[in-house]
Design a protein around this motif. Structure first.
Motif, short mmCIF file in Angstrom:
data_model
loop_
_atom_site.label_atom_id
_atom_site.label_comp_id
_atom_site.label_asym_id
_atom_site.label_seq_id
_atom_site.Cartn_x
_atom_site.Cartn_y
_atom_site.Cartn_z
N LEU A 132 -58.54 -21.93 56.59
CA LEU A 132 -58.19 -20.74 55.81
C LEU A 132 -57.15 -21.10 54.76
O LEU A 132 -56.41 -22.07 54.90
CB LEU A 132 -57.60 -19.67 56.74
CG LEU A 132 -58.45 -19.19 57.91
CD1 LEU A 132 -57.66 -18.19 58.75
CD2 LEU A 132 -59.74 -18.57 57.43
N GLU A 136 -54.22 -16.23 54.00
CA GLU A 136 -55.00 -15.73 55.14
C GLU A 136 -54.36 -16.15 56.46
O GLU A 136 -54.27 -15.35 57.39
CB GLU A 136 -56.43 -16.27 55.07
CG GLU A 136 -57.24 -15.70 53.93
CD GLU A 136 -58.57 -16.41 53.71
OE1 GLU A 136 -59.50 -15.75 53.20
OE2 GLU A 136 -58.68 -17.61 54.04
N ARG A 167 -57.48 -8.80 53.50
CA ARG A 167 -57.27 -10.22 53.77
C ARG A 167 -57.44 -10.51 55.26
O ARG A 167 -58.06 -11.50 55.64
CB ARG A 167 -55.88 -10.64 53.30
CG ARG A 167 -55.66 -12.13 53.46
CD ARG A 167 -54.44 -12.58 52.74
NE ARG A 167 -54.73 -12.55 51.31
CZ ARG A 167 -53.82 -12.50 50.36
NH1 ARG A 167 -52.55 -12.51 50.66
NH2 ARG A 167 -54.15 -12.47 49.09
N ALA A 171 -60.20 -12.94 56.90
CA ALA A 171 -59.69 -14.11 57.62
C ALA A 171 -60.15 -14.09 59.07
O ALA A 171 -60.53 -15.13 59.61
CB ALA A 171 -58.16 -14.13 57.55
#
Length: 185
Positions: A132, A136, A167, A171
């Motif tokens: 990520l 994130e 987000r 994520a």
């Protein structure tokens, strides 16, 4: 010969009591934050101490109406860790890094080793999340690992609550995909 008496210490100020409450309630959270990022007890202790040193020197600027104490302290911890990483990447010499630091005694090291071991799963998750981007990872860590409310995490990260929720959703989906791929192996 009479022993000189020292005058009694004045009672702590309301600000000192307020900071002490924050210190006591957030110490374990900050220590865990650093334990997920390092396996060295001395480094975790130093970064925790640096965080609270920065917190006490800037305590007068803390405004409870703008966020929680946890968010404020973790924001400071993020900056302390970023500074630590910068210093390490510049290859600072060992003597300079250890200057002014006290060595931990055996009991303190044992306590931090226990805390670091307790955060092993958290470090494994942080390692798995390396695919990520940094924003994130921080969103997931603050909300899912630290347990902050999304609105407080958004303030720590300097974004709107809506942007943080989006987000987080993306994520978490990526992490689920990564975990399921890891389990297939």
């Amino acid at each position: 010969m009479a022993v000189p008496r020292h005058p009694p210490s004045p009672p702590p100020t309301p600000a000192a009591r307020a900071f002490e409450e924050i210190y006591q309630s957030e110490f374990d959270v900050v220590t865990a934050y650093f334990a997920r990022r390092t396996s060295d007890p001395q480094t975790a202790a130093d970064l925790t101490a640096d965080t609270f040193l920065n917190a006490i020197t800037s305590f007068e600027t803390f405004d409870r109406t703008r966020g929680t104490a946890r968010g404020w302290v973790l924001g400071i911890a993020r900056r302390v860790f970023a500074q630590h990483c910068e210093a390490a990447s510049r290859g600072r010499d060992v003597v300079t890094r250890l200057h002014g630091r006290r060595a931990l005694d055996h009991d303190e090291i044992a306590d931090l080793v226990t805390r670091i071991d307790a955060e092993r799963k958290g470090r494994e998750l942080v390692a798995a999340m390396s695919a990520l981007n940094a924003a994130e990872r921080e969103a997931i860590e603050l909300v899912d690992l630290v347990g902050m409310a999304p609105k407080d995490a958004a303030k720590v990260l300097g974004m709107s609550s809506g942007a943080l929720r989006i987000r987080l959703f993306r994520a978490r989906g990526k992490v689920r995909g990564l975990v399921s791929k890891g389990e297939e192996r």
